[in-house]
Write an enzyme that holds these catalytic residues in place. Structure first.
Site, PDB file in Angstrom:
ATOM      1  CD  GLU A 161      47.160  39.877  37.279  1.00  0.00           C
ATOM      2  OE1 GLU A 161      46.537  40.834  37.760  1.00  0.00           O
ATOM      3  OE2 GLU A 161      46.760  39.202  36.307  1.00  0.00           O
ATOM      4  CG  ASN A 203      50.544  33.371  36.996  1.00  0.00           C
ATOM      5  OD1 ASN A 203      51.143  32.874  36.030  1.00  0.00           O
ATOM      6  ND2 ASN A 203      49.259  33.684  36.951  1.00  0.00           N
ATOM      7  CG  HIS A 239      46.138  37.107  29.338  1.00  0.00           C
ATOM      8  ND1 HIS A 239      45.242  36.071  29.148  1.00  0.00           N
ATOM      9  CD2 HIS A 239      46.408  37.119  30.673  1.00  0.00           C
ATOM     10  CE1 HIS A 239      44.976  35.500  30.312  1.00  0.00           C
ATOM     11  NE2 HIS A 239      45.677  36.113  31.254  1.00  0.00           N
ATOM     12  CD  GLU A 266      46.255  33.736  34.125  1.00  0.00           C
ATOM     13  OE1 GLU A 266      45.640  34.705  33.618  1.00  0.00           O
ATOM     14  OE2 GLU A 266      46.547  33.679  35.325  1.00  0.00           O
ATOM     15  CG  ASP A 268      43.834  34.776  26.513  1.00  0.00           C
ATOM     16  OD1 ASP A 268      44.834  35.521  26.615  1.00  0.00           O
ATOM     17  OD2 ASP A 268      42.839  34.888  27.260  1.00  0.00           O
TER      18      ASP A 268
HETATM   19  C1  XIL Z   1      39.829  36.195  34.954  1.00  0.00           C
HETATM   20  C2  XIL Z   1      38.701  35.223  34.683  1.00  0.00           C
HETATM   21  O1  XIL Z   1      38.942  34.597  33.451  1.00  0.00           O
HETATM   22  C3  XIL Z   1      37.385  35.952  34.661  1.00  0.00           C
HETATM   23  O2  XIL Z   1      36.311  35.014  34.604  1.00  0.00           O
HETATM   24  C4  XIL Z   1      37.223  36.800  35.917  1.00  0.00           C
HETATM   25  O3  XIL Z   1      36.048  37.578  35.816  1.00  0.00           O
HETATM   26  C5  XIL Z   1      38.415  37.707  36.101  1.00  0.00           C
HETATM   27  O4  XIL Z   1      39.605  36.927  36.130  1.00  0.00           O
HETATM   28  N1  XIL Z   1      44.829  37.139  35.114  1.00  0.00           N
HETATM   29  C6  XIL Z   1      44.562  36.121  35.991  1.00  0.00           C
HETATM   30  C7  XIL Z   1      43.262  35.407  35.908  1.00  0.00           C
HETATM   31  O5  XIL Z   1      45.455  35.723  36.749  1.00  0.00           O
HETATM   32  O6  XIL Z   1      42.827  34.956  37.170  1.00  0.00           O
HETATM   33  C8  XIL Z   1      42.198  36.251  35.282  1.00  0.00           C
HETATM   34  O7  XIL Z   1      41.033  35.463  35.122  1.00  0.00           O
HETATM   35  C9  XIL Z   1      42.670  36.820  33.976  1.00  0.00           C
HETATM   36  C10 XIL Z   1      43.887  37.687  34.172  1.00  0.00           C
END
Ligand code: XIL
Length: 444
Positions: A161, A203, A239, A266, A268
């Site tokens: 990020e 990422n 996401h 990641e 969802d």
């Molecule tokens: C999130 C986790 O799922 C949570 O448990 C934590 O509180 C915060 O981080 N991008 C990422 C992940 O790269 O590491 C994040 O994970 C979600 C967004």
């Protein structure tokens, strides 16, 4: 398992055989079969299917049952982040990360490392640093953590990020960025030196279509490739809400065309068209040869960080949702494997070849062995290699017997099936020298 040969007519088979006899390059199709779990379905095309795992849930039987049945790749949801692994400067704690890694490896899964540097979840002491002192701490963190997990991680999210949202396509402001624009490439070089076997990924999120942010990252990756900065993959967090963007696949493909792997890291998806959207994302990955796998960010809806949005593939009680079936069907429908081109020196039906890439230094080595199937699908493989002056201390993505002299490796459950012309990798490291290994492969 029912095996059918998809998309190949008798005429095509005859012309393929004729072409092979003439000694030209040929493309072979991946046999279709209906696997009943996400991991096995993805493995048919040489891909993986993973999930984020929280160490605190490894005592929950429903959770662990689904994890062990469905997934063959694991990402620590929080346990390998900076605040978890270096809570005080120079004091490293790996208990949570190790727990997840050992559970995964003990059950035949691989692990994505997440994440070496990120402006979120920095420990308090690092948040208070700036400039050269911070740069030194950052690089030490990368080196220490990647060294601790050396040889055990499939791919690291080296930097997470780092790009800003909105229209500019530039870097996000953070104390990491303020140490100098070269912090990202410095991190990738340090990670490569510490763990030569891990694929190194950048990422990010909001990069799921062709937009200013993804284009900023695209430009950076192109520059890294041009200048030899060691980057192997780009992670798309994905996401999402409701739909996959219409140019999702085209965006993955343009990164792939730069010569990096792409991974969905990641996933969802909240909202009404969830099952459709999950299907679309999966089909997009399956259609891009360099898309090597998909990871969902949690198992059940109740495990999700997006509380109340129910964005995952299993209900809170562990039942499969419609989105699960969409994903499974899309994986089973197949697509080009990450590598399905085979050439005239292919070993023929039923055969396989092995080649090694060796990274040596004074007193030690890491070997990455590539197993390539011949012109028919491999159902299992065995590789022997000879160490004349070295001893293996650890290995990954294979079973091993022996540590020196002639050593035998066999596939683990997730990488025994290799599509015709496709390949898979395993590796090992050791002390002494890895010279002269000369690996040879037989189908098992
Ligand atoms: C999130 C986790 O799922 C949570 O448990 C934590 O509180 C915060 O981080 N991008 C990422 C992940 O790269 O590491 C994040 O994970 C979600 C967004």
């Amino acid at each position: 398992m029912k095996l059918t040969s998809r998309s190949v007519s008798l005429g095509a088979i005859i012309s393929t055989v004729t072409t092979a006899a003439l000694g030209a390059v040929l493309l072979v199709s991946v046999p279709a079969s209906a696997a009943s779990t996400l991991g096995a379905a993805a493995a048919q095309s040489g891909r993986y299917f993973g999930t984020a795992v929280a160490a605190g849930k490894l005592n929950d039987q429903t959770y662990v049952n689904i994890l062990n049945t469905e997934f063959n790749m694991v990402t620590a949801e929080n346990e390998m982040k900076w605040d978890a692994t270096e809570p005080n400067r120079g004091q490293f704690t790996y208990s949570g990360g190790d727990r997840i890694l050992n559970q995964a490896v003990g059950n035949g899964k691989r692990v994505r490392g997440h994440a070496l540097l990120w402006h979120q979840q920095e420990p308090g002491w690092a948040q208070r640093l700036e400039g050269s002192d911070l740069r030194q701490a950052m690089m030490n963190h990368v080196t220490q953590v990647a060294t601790h997990y050396r040889g055990k991680i499939y791919a690291w999210d080296v930097v997470n990020e780092a790009f800003a949202d909105g229209g500019g396509g530039g870097r996000r402001d953070s104390n990491l960025q303020r140490t100098g624009n070269d912090w990202i490439e410095a991190a990738f070089r340090a990670a490569r030196a510490a763990d030569p076997a891990a694929k190194l990924c950048y990422n990010d999120y909001n990069t799921d279509s062709i937009n200013a942010k993804s284009t900023g990252i695209y430009t950076m990756v192109r520059d890294f490739k041009a200048r030899g900065v060691p980057i192997d993959c780009v992670g798309f967090q994905s996401h999402l809400s409701n739909n996959a963007p219409s140019d999702y696949q085209a965006n993955l493909q343009r990164f792939a065309d730069l010569g990096v792997e792409v991974q969905i890291t990641e996933l969802d998806i909240s909202g009404g068209n969830q099952a459709n959207a999950y299907g679309a994302v999966t089909r997009a990955c399956m259609a891009v040869r360099a898309c090597t796998g998909i990871t969902v960010w949690g198992i059940r809806d109740t495990d999700s960080w997006r509380t109340g949005e129910n964005p995952l593939l299993f209900t809170g009680s562990g039942a499969k949702k419609a989105a699960y079936t969409s994903v499974l069907d899309a994986l089973n429908a197949g697509g080009p494997g990450p590598t399905t081109t085979t050439t005239t020196n292919d070993p023929g039906p039923g055969g396989c070849t092995a080649s090694v890439s060796l990274n040596q230094w004074n007193g030690g080595f890491v070997a990455t062995v590539k197993v390539t199937a011949g012109s028919s699908v491999l159902r299992g493989w065995r590789v022997t290699a000879t160490l004349s002056n070295g001893t293996i201390t650890s290995h990954w993505s294979a079973n091993r017997s022996g540590a020196s002299g002639t050593v035998t490796f066999t596939n683990v459950d997730y990488n025994g099936a290799v599509p015709a012309g496709g390949s898979t990798e395993f590796g090992f490291q050791g002390t002494g020298s890895g010279s002269g290994l000369a690996p040879s492969c037989t189908a098992a």
